[in-house]
Structures are given as structure tokens and as C-alpha cells.
Design a protein around this motif. Sequence first.
Motif, PDB file in Angstrom:
ATOM      1  N   GLY A 551      73.976   6.515  64.383  1.00 40.97           N
ATOM      2  CA  GLY A 551      73.207   7.249  63.084  1.00 40.97           C
ATOM      3  C   GLY A 551      71.831   7.943  62.747  1.00 40.97           C
ATOM      4  N   GLU A 552      70.944   7.255  62.956  1.00 42.08           N
ATOM      5  CA  GLU A 552      69.852   7.411  62.825  1.00 42.08           C
ATOM      6  C   GLU A 552      68.468   8.886  63.161  1.00 42.08           C
ATOM      7  OE1 GLU A 552      65.540   4.858  62.500  1.00 42.08           O
ATOM      8  OE2 GLU A 552      67.940   3.915  63.229  1.00 42.08           O
ATOM      9  N   GLU A 553      68.690  10.095  62.317  1.00 45.59           N
ATOM     10  CA  GLU A 553      67.823  10.901  62.746  1.00 45.59           C
ATOM     11  C   GLU A 553      66.388  10.819  63.008  1.00 45.59           C
ATOM     12  OE1 GLU A 553      68.628  14.195  60.781  1.00 45.59           O
ATOM     13  OE2 GLU A 553      70.572  14.219  60.907  1.00 45.59           O
ATOM     14  N   GLY A 554      65.455  10.879  64.602  1.00 46.23           N
ATOM     15  CA  GLY A 554      64.548  10.878  64.518  1.00 46.23           C
ATOM     16  C   GLY A 554      63.187  11.740  63.070  1.00 46.23           C
ATOM     17  N   ARG A 555      61.937  10.623  62.543  1.00 48.54           N
ATOM     18  CA  ARG A 555      61.132  11.743  61.372  1.00 48.54           C
ATOM     19  C   ARG A 555      60.616  11.674  62.814  1.00 48.54           C
ATOM     20  NH1 ARG A 555      57.192   9.218  58.974  1.00 48.54           N
ATOM     21  NH2 ARG A 555      57.518   7.039  59.891  1.00 48.54           N
ATOM     22  N   PRO A 556      60.181  13.766  62.365  1.00 47.94           N
ATOM     23  CA  PRO A 556      59.108  13.689  62.823  1.00 47.94           C
ATOM     24  C   PRO A 556      57.613  13.446  62.277  1.00 47.94           C
ATOM     25  CG  PRO A 556      60.388  16.127  62.143  1.00 47.94           C
ATOM     26  CD  PRO A 556      61.212  14.329  61.091  1.00 47.94           C
ATOM     27  N   GLU A 557      56.755  13.443  63.231  1.00 46.60           N
ATOM     28  CA  GLU A 557      55.444  13.027  62.603  1.00 46.60           C
ATOM     29  C   GLU A 557      53.932  13.944  62.610  1.00 46.60           C
ATOM     30  OE1 GLU A 557      54.421   9.975  62.370  1.00 46.60           O
ATOM     31  OE2 GLU A 557      55.330   8.057  63.068  1.00 46.60           O
ATOM     32  N   THR A 558      53.786  13.489  61.362  1.00 48.36           N
ATOM     33  CA  THR A 558      52.351  14.352  61.084  1.00 48.36           C
ATOM     34  C   THR A 558      51.202  14.426  61.909  1.00 48.36           C
ATOM     35  OG1 THR A 558      52.464  13.565  59.076  1.00 48.36           O
ATOM     36  CG2 THR A 558      53.796  15.257  59.537  1.00 48.36           C
ATOM     37  N   ARG A 559      51.149  12.450  62.193  1.00 51.02           N
ATOM     38  CA  ARG A 559      49.819  12.419  62.059  1.00 51.02           C
ATOM     39  C   ARG A 559      48.805  12.757  63.260  1.00 51.02           C
ATOM     40  NH1 ARG A 559      50.292   6.495  59.844  1.00 51.02           N
ATOM     41  NH2 ARG A 559      52.114   6.552  59.145  1.00 51.02           N
ATOM     42  N   ALA A 560      47.497  12.032  62.980  1.00 51.87           N
ATOM     43  CA  ALA A 560      46.690  13.080  64.045  1.00 51.87           C
ATOM     44  C   ALA A 560      47.246  11.756  65.380  1.00 51.87           C
ATOM     45  CB  ALA A 560      45.062  12.665  64.322  1.00 51.87           C
ATOM     46  N   VAL A 561      47.010  12.145  67.053  1.00 50.24           N
ATOM     47  CA  VAL A 561      47.023  11.468  67.895  1.00 50.24           C
ATOM     48  C   VAL A 561      45.557  11.588  68.616  1.00 50.24           C
ATOM     49  CG1 VAL A 561      48.378  11.304  69.916  1.00 50.24           C
ATOM     50  CG2 VAL A 561      49.021  12.583  68.328  1.00 50.24           C
ATOM     51  N   ILE A 562      44.802   9.241  69.118  1.00 49.09           N
ATOM     52  CA  ILE A 562      44.276   9.658  69.766  1.00 49.09           C
ATOM     53  C   ILE A 562      44.733   9.695  71.268  1.00 49.09           C
ATOM     54  CG2 ILE A 562      42.216   7.915  70.829  1.00 49.09           C
ATOM     55  CD1 ILE A 562      42.693   6.871  68.141  1.00 49.09           C
ATOM     56  N   THR A 563      43.896  10.495  72.418  1.00 49.29           N
ATOM     57  CA  THR A 563      44.426  10.673  73.681  1.00 49.29           C
ATOM     58  C   THR A 563      43.158  10.343  74.442  1.00 49.29           C
ATOM     59  OG1 THR A 563      43.058  12.353  73.519  1.00 49.29           O
ATOM     60  CG2 THR A 563      44.893  13.184  72.902  1.00 49.29           C
ATOM     61  N   GLY A 564      43.586  10.419  75.654  1.00 50.27           N
ATOM     62  CA  GLY A 564      42.371   9.967  76.814  1.00 50.27           C
ATOM     63  C   GLY A 564      41.446  10.454  76.690  1.00 50.27           C
TER      64      GLY A 564
END
Length: 732
Positions: A551-564
Motif C-alpha cells: 500500500g505504499e505509493e511511490g513519491r515522485p522525485e524532483t532531484r537532478a539526475v547524473i547521466t552517462g
Amino acid sequence: MPQSSAQVTAAEISRIAGVTRATVSNWRRRHEDFPAPAGGTDSSPLYDLETVRTWLASRGHASAATPSEELRTMLRLRAQSGGSGTSEGLLLVVLAAASHSAEELTAATRLPDTEVVDRAQRDAESAADAVPATGPVRFDTADAAVLRALYACVRDEGGQAALGVLAERELEDSAASGAYRTPAPLADLLAGLIPGSPSRVLDPACGSGTLLAAAARRGARELCGQDALPVQALRSAVSLTLTEPEASVTVRAADSLRADAFPGLVADAVLCNPPYGVRDWGHDELAYDPRWAYGVPARAESELAWVQHALAHLAPGGYAALLLPPATAGRASGRRVRAELVRSGALRAVIALPAGASVPLHVGLQVWVLQRPEPGGPERKSVLFVDTAADGPAGPPAGFGGTTPPARTRGTARSASVDWPGVTARALGAWRAFMENPDAFEGEPGVAHAVGVVDLLDDVVDLTPARLVRASRAEVDPAELSARVDATRGDLVKAAKSLARAAGHEDWSAAGASAREWRTATASDLSRGGALTLLRTVPDSVRTRAHAAGGEEGRPETRAVITGSDIATGSGPTGEPTGLYDGTAPVIAVGDVLVRAIANEGGPMARVAGEEDAGALPGPHVHLFRPDPARLDAWFLAGFLGAEENIAGASTGSTVLTVSPGRLRVPLLPLEEQRRYGEAFRHVHALRAEARRATALAEETARLLAGGLTGGQLLPSREAAEVRGQGGDSPH
């Protein structure tokens, strides 16, 4: 658990053991008890699989292979043993397996041959209704080893990893077969060019579903796809069903031009990377097709047939983005259709991409953005042209919120590294500014320019962005350009001095008469021993199901992402989180070691996370290693993990080289000695950074000077020319 005997190559032994092929060669020479060849030739011997497993187990190497490596090996061996299961059947098993718990999948791997075959048969039949029609699925006991490996791969690495391995066996990624994947950054760019959040999206040549997946990440909830290759249609349906469980997925197998599977579909948006240069696309039989509202495409203009097919499926006012070869913009046979697209206002923008953006890699492809005209809608007076492949840096253009970006990484056609953040910012920045007010759009000389419809309707109707955009360079103010040149030259002089200081640093010495050797351990071994932690970048299907069950809903992330790409170019986090990040993804901390998962492109493979990286998320093509500082020095670890030979030994694939993180090897050295190596690697990192900065500034300075001289804003110095003539430097 009875299994059929099979034979493996030395390369497969290296993958099973998690070592390099050179190590296997050493074992053969140095250990008398190494298994003798059971077949093959002197130059390409084959070894009995079970005998090899027994020998490896006696030396602690039995479990070093990743589940995907095990599946890859079992697929090849199945061809020897004559398994009857089709690739379509295995794809259906993947879809069904992804809905099972980890415990159920583990139990499946432990079943006897006949029972695991029966289990897979039931799974394939249960999933058949969710995907395009397939033939009857039949497995036999010769498929048992593959099925066990498939269940294990889905359990440990997720359904997408298993799909990727199956695709390697079924399809050769190439332009000739039409089975190559659209790169994810390019797919995101095409999806980003569609204004708003379209709900129903169609891709009439969907391939593996990359464009539809990109649309889903932007909120699309009805995904419709069609592909001429049945295995591609099935692969796309399974992949989208796995990654987008909330979306309605409908994929059909047929040629969209000849046999449209969605004749009555009205879509909010169409995304498509159609096949290029196809002469047998149905020109004669489709001569009177109602889709050709802008003119019957010539026999050599299959691309313009796809353009009109996309427009025919759009709702009035809906948008389409298609990836097309550059010849479509200027070929004489397509002039009349192009003229009507421009005259009607259906063509809104043409965006040139740098070479290497997608197959064929040596060609700079173009993105055409189209909009179906609305009855009584506004008159379209101009078309936007953007050249992201222009000389100089591929970054955010001035005037669209960007600063002076670094130069693109250059290379051969097959190893070119595209600056996707820069290309995306340049294209989307210009497009959004144009859409906000087309009539007042000023553009940027040499980068983006809006051309009036009347000016385009000449005898050739050439829509090539480079020709139309670069003609606008004369609009640059001479004083402004001169000031930019002076500022950039000053930065270049400072960067050159910093590079000289970095290059002059000496923190190493010769090893002596021979190179040093040391004992090594795999990252998997170090992880099991607690010296480091391997963190997943994206929650796997088991964890996602566990969240849903609890019953745990995912929390949308707003962080930046490091790509390859960020690791390769040394930039900060430039990626954006997608729906795959739900709050359970690992967050990067200072001292973490980041390694690129794809080894095709140039540039560093690894780096240590600094303060600027802390708090970001690792991208889907980035492996995250978290060392125990009491046992492993971070810079020492990064230096050896990113070494060329190490990456080569841990990479698999032909067209795309994928790094298996657990197979990377690290020398076993005391912590104090690690720190000495770490300090040396830190200086190497600094040298690379200074070199990139100096190179980018040199390229930018040269670009500005050359553009200013050819555009008439800068004049050569009369004094310098006179001095050069007096010095006898004339080539005559």
C-alpha cells in the motif's frame, strides 16, 4: 536437477567466471587440471559446460556470472541442444514472470526439466492476450536451462534486462534490418517537441517502443504502436507493458503504409522514426490513397508518405514529430509535397541534428515537427529552422536561457559523442520561443531562424536548416561579436595556463624493468565482503510490486539526475527524473563512485562524486559504487574501475557495449597504498578537466573568429598582413 550437456567457448567461460579472456588463457596454461577441450578446433576449442562449472566451483568462481550473462550463455547453448521454444514464446514468459514474486521465480528455477517447461508453457499462454497475436508456443526439455536462466534474470535484474538479452539473439541492430533502437535522449527530444501532455499517442513504426515510452514519461496514457516486424511489435508490447503498467498499450504487427492497423484512430500526437530509403513502400497500389492530402509521394519519397500518414492520424491541431534523413528536405522529387506542407501550414519546424544522433551514425538526421491544420485556424506565416549541428558548441543558445556551453565531443561517425543536454536545450529553447510568438520570434544568427512561407516557396523548396539558418549570421552586431571574442580569448589564455600547471605535476615514477602485478577481486566479491555496496539506479519489478502490495505509493522525485554523458564530459547533473524514480532510488553522496554503464562513447568511464553531485540521482545508465572509506579509497576505486582493460573485460554486446558492474576488478592493496594511487588518479582527473575546458574555449574562440570574418563583422588586421608579407611567410 538433470541438465543436458553443452559446450562453451573460452569467451563464455570468462563471462561465467567474471574474469577477462586473458585470465582464462592463463588458467589453461598454468593449471594442469583445467578441463580439456571437448570439441571445436585447436584455435577455437569448446569445453564441456558442467566440467567447467565443477572446475570453477573448486576455485570459488562458480557464481560470478550475472543472471543476464547466464541467460546469454544459455541461449547460445540451446541452439546446440535443439530447443524448440521460439523467441516469441520467451518474450511472453518474460511478461508473465515479471508479475510473479521473487519467491515464485526462485521456485521456478529449482523445478525439474519437465516441470519448468510446463510452468513456462502456462506462463506464455497466460500472457498471450496482452500482446500482438503470436503462433502457438511450444517448449521442450531442451529449453529447460534457458527457462531457468530467464526466470532468474527477471527475478534479479528485471524484465527489461531479460528483454535486452533476448533481443540480442533475435535482432541485429542495424539500419539495414530496421531493427535499431532510437536512443533514449533522442526519443525524449521528439516527445518534448509535442506541446502539452497528449493522452493518446501513435507510433506507426514503433520498433522496440522507445518513442512510445518517452511519450508515457510525459504523461501519455494510451499508447498505440505498429511495426512491420512481428518480433519487434511483440518486443515493444512486452516492454511497454512492463514499464508502463498504468497505460493502455495496443501494438499490432503489420506494414503501416500498406495495412494500417488503426484506420479510424485519431491521435493527439504521432511520434515516428520510420524506415529510410524504401522504394518498395506501396507507391503503385496506394496511388489513390486518401492519406495523400498534400500530394502523391514519389516512388523515391517513402519518407513523405510517412509524413502524410502521421498527419492523417492526427486530430485537428495535433502535433507530430518525425525523424527523417536530410535528403527529404531537398530532393527534387519531393518538391511539390514539401511546397504543399509549407503552404498549408502543416510543417512547423525542421531541426538538424549532429551526426551520430542515431543510425545511420555518419548522417546528420533531421526532426520535422508538423501540425494538422485546424479548419478556420490561424494562418501560419513562417517555419522555424534550427541547426543543432552548427559549427561550435552544442549547448543552450544565447537568448534561450543558456550560457556559453562547452564544445561538442568530436570523433568518428561510429564513436561520436553527442552532447544531448546541449542539443536538447538548443532545439527545445528555440521551438518554445517560436511557439510562444511566431511572428515576433527573433531567433539566433547561425542557430535558429524563422523563414517566411513566401520565401520558402521557390523553385526547389529546399528546407535544409543549415542553408536557411546560416544565412542569418549577417544580423550579428559587429561590436557585440568583437566583445565576445575578446572575452573568450581572455578565458582561453587563463585556461591554457591552468592546463600547463596541471600537466607539469608529477606524482608517479617508473615501475622498473617490468610492470607491477597484483591480486584482484571482482566488485561482486568486494560487495559480498562489505568493502563496497553496489546500488541499483532504478527500483526493480520485485521492489515495485512489494510497494504496491504494502500500500505504499511511490513519491515522485524532483532531484537532478547524473547521466552517462555527464560522466564522459565532466559536467554536473543534467538529467531529469522520470516515472522510474519513485523515492526508493539511491541518492548520490560525496565519495560515491559513478561508472558509466555503456562503454561505446569516448571520455572517462568513472568519477568520484563531489559536493556538486551530492543529492542527485544516478541515471539509468550509471552504476553507483559506495565504498567503505575504512577499507577502500574512493579515487583509487574510481581509477581502477574506469581503466580501459577493466571496462573491456566486463563489457558485453556487439553494437552496444554494456558494462556488468559486478565483473569489474580491483587490486587488493593496503589502504595507505590505495591512497597514494588515489591521489595520483585525482591529478589525472584534474588534468582531464583542464584539458576539456581549454579545448572548449579554443573551439569557441575559433568558431567566433571564423564566423565573424566570413560574416563581415570582423576585419583582418592590415598591419598583421604587412608584417607577415615582409617576413617571407607567403606560400608563393
